[in-house]
Design an enzyme around this catalytic site. Structure first.
Site, PDB file in Angstrom:
ATOM      1  N   ARG A 214       9.166 -19.587 -10.329  1.00 26.71           N
ATOM      2  CA  ARG A 214       8.367 -18.355 -10.427  1.00 26.71           C
ATOM      3  C   ARG A 214       7.325 -18.487 -11.535  1.00 26.71           C
ATOM      4  NH1 ARG A 214      10.516 -14.561 -13.347  1.00 26.71           N
ATOM      5  NH2 ARG A 214      12.568 -14.734 -12.391  1.00 26.71           N
TER       6      ARG A 214
ATOM      7  N   TYR B 268     -13.426  -3.208  -0.852  1.00 28.49           N
ATOM      8  CA  TYR B 268     -12.306  -3.424   0.046  1.00 28.49           C
ATOM      9  C   TYR B 268     -11.374  -2.206  -0.010  1.00 28.49           C
ATOM     10  CZ  TYR B 268      -7.879  -5.158   1.737  1.00 28.49           C
ATOM     11  OH  TYR B 268      -6.692  -5.273   2.411  1.00 28.49           O
TER      12      TYR B 268
ATOM     13  N   ASP C  99     -14.885  -8.995  -8.289  1.00 25.66           N
ATOM     14  CA  ASP C  99     -14.220  -9.541  -7.105  1.00 25.66           C
ATOM     15  C   ASP C  99     -15.238 -10.448  -6.423  1.00 25.66           C
ATOM     16  OD1 ASP C  99     -13.271 -10.035  -4.544  1.00 25.66           O
ATOM     17  OD2 ASP C  99     -12.230  -8.119  -4.393  1.00 25.66           O
TER      18      ASP C  99
ATOM     19  N   LYS D 138      -9.512 -15.725   1.931  1.00 28.06           N
ATOM     20  CA  LYS D 138     -10.786 -15.686   2.648  1.00 28.06           C
ATOM     21  C   LYS D 138     -11.480 -17.054   2.578  1.00 28.06           C
ATOM     22  CE  LYS D 138      -9.591 -11.507   3.469  1.00 28.06           C
ATOM     23  NZ  LYS D 138      -8.985 -10.852   2.392  1.00 28.06           N
TER      24      LYS D 138
HETATM   25  C1  LIG Z   1     -13.218  -8.277  -1.132  1.00 28.28           C
HETATM   26  C2  LIG Z   1     -11.725  -8.337  -1.005  1.00 28.28           C
HETATM   27  N1  LIG Z   1     -10.963  -8.330  -2.115  1.00 28.28           N
HETATM   28  C3  LIG Z   1      -9.606  -8.363  -2.051  1.00 28.28           C
HETATM   29  C4  LIG Z   1      -8.949  -8.388  -0.837  1.00 28.28           C
HETATM   30  C5  LIG Z   1      -7.448  -8.406  -0.805  1.00 28.28           C
HETATM   31  O1  LIG Z   1      -7.001  -9.700  -0.557  1.00 28.28           O
HETATM   32  P1  LIG Z   1      -5.619 -10.072   0.197  1.00 28.28           P
HETATM   33  O2  LIG Z   1      -5.746  -9.618   1.599  1.00 28.28           O
HETATM   34  O3  LIG Z   1      -5.553 -11.560   0.024  1.00 28.28           O
HETATM   35  O4  LIG Z   1      -4.514  -9.356  -0.517  1.00 28.28           O
HETATM   36  C6  LIG Z   1      -9.700  -8.403   0.328  1.00 28.28           C
HETATM   37  C7  LIG Z   1      -8.997  -8.430   1.647  1.00 28.28           C
HETATM   38  O5  LIG Z   1      -9.586  -8.242   2.684  1.00 28.28           O
HETATM   39  C8  LIG Z   1     -11.119  -8.365   0.257  1.00 28.28           C
HETATM   40  O6  LIG Z   1     -11.896  -8.353   1.363  1.00 28.28           O
END
Ligand SMILES: Cc1ncc(COP(=O)(O)O)c(C=O)c1O
Length: 389
Positions: free
Chosen positions: A54, A106, A178, A203
C-alpha cells in the site's frame, strides 16, 4: 540513465526513459509488474526500500518517476483513479476552508467537492475562470485552493494558468491544475507556477481505455509529504498491473498527442464548415474565443471537441449520438479510439441542470474525444451521423 540527465532531455525522451531503470535483479529493460503485497526484511527495519504494497511498489515508483519527469516536477504520486487524486488534494485542506473551482469541469469533481467534502465543512464555489476578474471577485478570506481545469470539460474553454497563479499566490492561495485534457505534452502547469498538477491517468496518459488511475505531480516537498501520508493512510493506490499499463501508455504519449491534435483539428474544421452545425468548441479554431491564449499557453490544441447542432433539440442530438459507426458512444476520453459523449446525461449528469445551463453547458451539446484513426474515416462517420439529425 541518471534521473538528472534524463530530466534535461526532450519530452519524447523523458516519456520513454524518465523513472525507468533496468530491473536490478534481472536486467529486464521494461519495469516488471511487481505483483507482491509485501517485502522480506533481513532484520526488523532492514529492507530494500519497500515494506508494504500500500505504501510503495517498484512498478508504481517507476510510474511516479515517469510522470514527474513528464510534468517537470520533483514528485509524482499515484492514486487508484483521477477522482482519488482529486480527493487526496481536497483532504489536505481543513473544515472551514474554501475551494474556488472552474464552473465548466468534470462532473465527478463537482460531485466530490459538493456532495462528499461539503458535509465535512469544506466549502466550494464554481466560476468561469476564463475571465480572471471572475476569480478575483469570488475569492474569499477562507479560499485556500484554486482548482483549474484547462481546457475545460466539456466546453474546452482556455484558462490563463500564469495569471491565475500570480493572483492566487499574491493572496496565499495554492493552485491545482487538472491537466487531464492537455497532458504534459501540450501544457506544463508547474512551469507556470501551479503548485499541484492533477491527472486522471485513465485518459491520455494511459491512452488505451484499459486502465483507471490518477496522479498528482508537484515541486513542493510539503505537498508531496502530505499526499504520501494520505496514500499510506487512506489507501487509494493503483495496483502494479495498472501502473505497468499506464507506463506503457506514457511512453507513446507524445506521438499519440500529435495525432489526436491533427485529427481533432480536421474534425473541428469539418464541423465548423457544416451547415447542420451551429457552434463548434475547439481551441484550434481561429474563431474560438480562447484560441490566442491556447496558442500561447499550449503546444497544441488537444483532442477534445464539442459542438451544438442548429436543431438544438435533445432528440436531434440523440439521433447523431446513436448513428455513428467509428465513434463509440461512451463515457471517458483520451484513448486511441474515438468516443462520443452526451455530457448532460453522462459525464456531467451530477451537476444540477440549472448550474450546468448557467455555466453555458447546453443540454444538447455533443462532446467528442477524437482518436488516432484515419481522419477521413472520422469525418465520413460524422457526416453520415449528422444526416440522421
Ligand atoms: C478532466 C477530468 N478530471 C478527472 C477525472 C476523474 O478521473 P477518473 O475517472 O480516473 O477517476 C475525469 C474523468 O472523466 C476527467 O475528465
Amino acid at each position: 540513465m541518471r534521473a538528472d540527465d534524463v530530466n534535461q532531455m526532450g519530452l519524447g525522451t523523458r516519456a520513454v526513459h524518465a523513472g525507468q531503470h533496468p530491473d536490478p535483479a534481472t536486467g529486464a529493460v521494461m519495469t516488471p509488474i511487481y505483483q507482491t503485497s509485501t517485502y522480506a526484511q533481513a532484520a526488523p527495519g532492514n529492507h530494500k526500500g519497500h515494506e508494504y504494497g500500500r505504501v510503495t511498489n517498484p512498478t508504481r515508483s517507476a510510474l511516479e518517476g515517469n510522470l514527474a519527469g513528464l510534468e517537470g516536477t520533483r514528485h509524482g504520486i499515484c492514486f487508484s483513479s483521477g477522482v482519488a487524486a482529486t480527493d487526496a488534494v481536497a483532504r489536505c485542506l481543513r473544515p472551514g476552508d474554501h475551494i474556488l473551482a472552474s464552473n465548466d469541469l468534470y462532473g465527478g469533481t463537482y460531485r466530490l467537492f459538493r456532495q462528499v467534502h461539503k458535509p465535512f465543512g469544506l466549502d466550494s464555489d464554481f466560476v468561469d475562470m476564463s475571465d480572471v476578474s471572475n476569480v478575483e471577485r469570488a475569492i474569499r478570506p477562507e479560499t485556500r485552493l484554486l482548482w483549474i481545469e484547462t481546457p475545460t470539460n466539456p466546453l474546452v474553454r482556455v484558462v490563463d494558468i500564469q495569471a491565475l497563479t500570480d493572483l492566487a499566490h499574491s493572496r496565499g492561495i495554492a493552485v491545482a491544475v487538472d491537466n487531464t485534457f492537455a497532458t504534459p505534452v501540450l501544457q506544463r502547469p508547474a512551469a507556470l507556477g501551479a503548485d499541484l498538477v492533477v491527472h486522471s491517468t485513465t485518459k491520455y496518459l494511459g491512452g488505451h481505455s484499459d486502465v483507471i488511475g490518477g496522479a498528482v505531480c508537484t515541486n513542493s516537498d510539503e505537498w508531496a509529504e502530505k499526499l504520501r501520508f494520505l496514500v499510506k493512510s487512506t489507501g487509494a493506490v493503483p495496483g502494479p498491473m495498472d501502473c505497468f499499463l499506464t507506463l506503457r501508455g506514457t511512453k507513446t504519449l507524445e506521438v499519440r498527442m500529435q495525432r489526436h491534435c491533427s485529427n481533432a483539428q480536421a474534425v473541428a474544421e469539418f464541423l465548423e464548415a457544416d451547415a447542420r452545425v451551429a457552434h463548434v468548441h475547439y481551441p484550434g479554431l481561429p474563431s474560438f474565443e480562447g484560441h490566442d491564449l491556447a496558442a500561447q499557453q499550449m503546444d497544441g490544441f488537444g483532442g477534445m471537441v464539442s459542438f451544438l447542432l442548429h436543431d438544438d433539440r435533445i432528440e436531434a442530438a440523440y439521433r447523431v449520438l446513436s448513428s455513428t459507426k467509428v465513434f463509440t458512444l461512451a463515457e471517458s476520453l483520451g484513448g486511441v479510439e474515438s468516443l462520443m459523449n452526451h455530457p448532460a446525461t453522462m459525464t456531467h449528469a451530477s451537476i444540477p441542470p440549472e448550474e450546468r445551463r448557467a455555466a453555458g453547458l447546453h443540454d444538447a451539446l455533443i462532446r467528442l474525444s477524437v482518436g488516432i484513426e484515419t481522419p477521413d474515416d472520422l469525418i465520413r462517420d460524422l457526416d453520415q451521423a449528422l444526416s440522421k439529425a
